[in-house]
Design an enzyme around this catalytic site. Structure first.
Site, mmCIF file in Angstrom:
data_model
loop_
_atom_site.group_PDB
_atom_site.id
_atom_site.type_symbol
_atom_site.label_atom_id
_atom_site.label_comp_id
_atom_site.label_asym_id
_atom_site.label_seq_id
_atom_site.Cartn_x
_atom_site.Cartn_y
_atom_site.Cartn_z
ATOM 1 N N ASP A 27 -12.717 -6.132 -0.794
ATOM 2 C CA ASP A 27 -13.589 -7.309 -0.792
ATOM 3 C C ASP A 27 -14.816 -6.972 0.039
ATOM 4 O OD1 ASP A 27 -13.070 -8.194 2.148
ATOM 5 O OD2 ASP A 27 -11.068 -7.991 1.285
ATOM 6 N N GLY A 69 -12.542 -4.368 4.262
ATOM 7 C CA GLY A 69 -13.680 -5.135 3.788
ATOM 8 C C GLY A 69 -14.938 -4.296 3.868
ATOM 9 N N GLU A 118 0.818 -1.204 0.000
ATOM 10 C CA GLU A 118 0.000 0.000 0.000
ATOM 11 C C GLU A 118 0.858 1.263 0.000
ATOM 12 O OE1 GLU A 118 -3.530 -2.061 2.715
ATOM 13 O OE2 GLU A 118 -2.042 -0.741 3.620
ATOM 14 N N MET A 129 -8.326 -3.350 10.579
ATOM 15 C CA MET A 129 -7.664 -3.815 11.794
ATOM 16 C C MET A 129 -6.813 -2.766 12.514
ATOM 17 S SD MET A 129 -6.507 -7.647 10.507
ATOM 18 C CE MET A 129 -6.003 -8.162 12.153
ATOM 19 N N GLU A 130 -6.867 -1.494 12.099
ATOM 20 C CA GLU A 130 -5.944 -0.528 12.688
ATOM 21 C C GLU A 130 -6.518 0.830 13.086
ATOM 22 O OE1 GLU A 130 -4.026 -3.510 10.262
ATOM 23 O OE2 GLU A 130 -5.188 -1.820 9.469
#
Length: 261
Positions: free
Chosen positions: A224, A90, A24, A200-201
């Site tokens: 996704d 997601g 990224e 997740m962050e």
């Protein structure tokens, strides 16, 4: 607070650009001017200039603890004046599709549960479950994302992609099953948290920034639908789509940033 200038002769607080994965960040490192690398807290930080602004590029690594450590190091060691985050997520909101971008208005930790001592999702001693993104910085990121996506050609795989603004949920789990995704969306919505994306962050970084009084904004490209195809789509998407979005949107944001903190 320790301050390390991002380039020789600069005393301006740099902008930190965080990403979770090397793929990224690669596009931003490639265009960094006058780059220098510093190792601190077991992490590599790239200092330099982008669009005339001093910046520090760093990998948050994966998960809330790692991200909080990196954010704290950026503030304490490098004296950054603002933090922006770019990465993938997601999609959970019903209208959020692969290739879309979500610019956060606020953040919640979907795996935080200290009940019955505190209501589910509430962060102890803060009196709330959600931490806001900086409004002004978020507006600039929203405008930059819309400009970049509007420039996508008709032949582009995601030419019809949209930009959304709303809640992002973070937790120490890669949500990748349809049943889990539906259950997570349902429990958050029932609690009044109409979530658009899961990762997740960012909620951890947002909490650190609140503690230090540092503006924070984040964008996530939807790789996704956080369902049973997540493991199939993820790697290709990060490498070939999200990295370009990161480079272009952050570049557009920096080019229009009105002054330094």
């Amino acid at each position: 607070m320790s301050f390390m200038p991002s380039s020789a002769g600069s005393n301006v607080a740099p902008t930190a650009i965080l990403s979770a994965l090397p793929q990224e960040q690669r596009g931003l490192v490639d265009v960094l001017q006058a780059p220098s690398r510093v190792t601190h807290a077991g992490r590599e930080f790239w200092l330099g200039q982008l669009h005339g602004h001093p910046v520090v590029l760093a990998l948050s690594r994966i998960g809330k603890v790692a991200a909080a450590t990196t954010a704290s190091a950026l503030i304490e060691r490098f004296g950054v004046g603002r933090i922006v985050f770019t990465g993938v997520a997601g999609g959970l909101g019903p209208a959020v599709n692969v290739g879309d971008v979500v610019v956060a208005t606020d953040f919640v930790q979907h795996d935080l549960d200290v009940s019955p001592l505190f209501p589910r999702f509430e962060v102890p001693f803060y009196g709330k479950a959600r931490f806001d993104a900086d409004e002004a910085l978020g507006e600039l990121m929203w405008a930059a994302a819309n400009r970049v996506l509007a420039r996508r050609g008709h032949g582009d795989e995601f030419a019809g992609a949209r930009v959304h603004r709303g809640l992002i949920a973070s937790g120490d789990r890669f949500v990748s099953g349809g049943d889990e995704s539906s259950a997570l969306h349902g429990v958050l919505t029932a609690a009044g948290h109409a979530v658009l994306a899961v990762e997740m962050e960012c909620a951890a970084v947002a909490q650190v920034c609140v503690d230090y009084g540092i503006p924070f904004a984040a964008m996530r490209t939807i790789s996704d639908r956080a369902d049973d195809t997540a493991h199939v789509d993820f790697a290709h998407f990060v490498e070939h789509v999200a990295s370009r979005y990161a480079r272009d949107i952050i570049g557009d944001l920096l080019a229009t940033l009105p002054g330094q903190p």
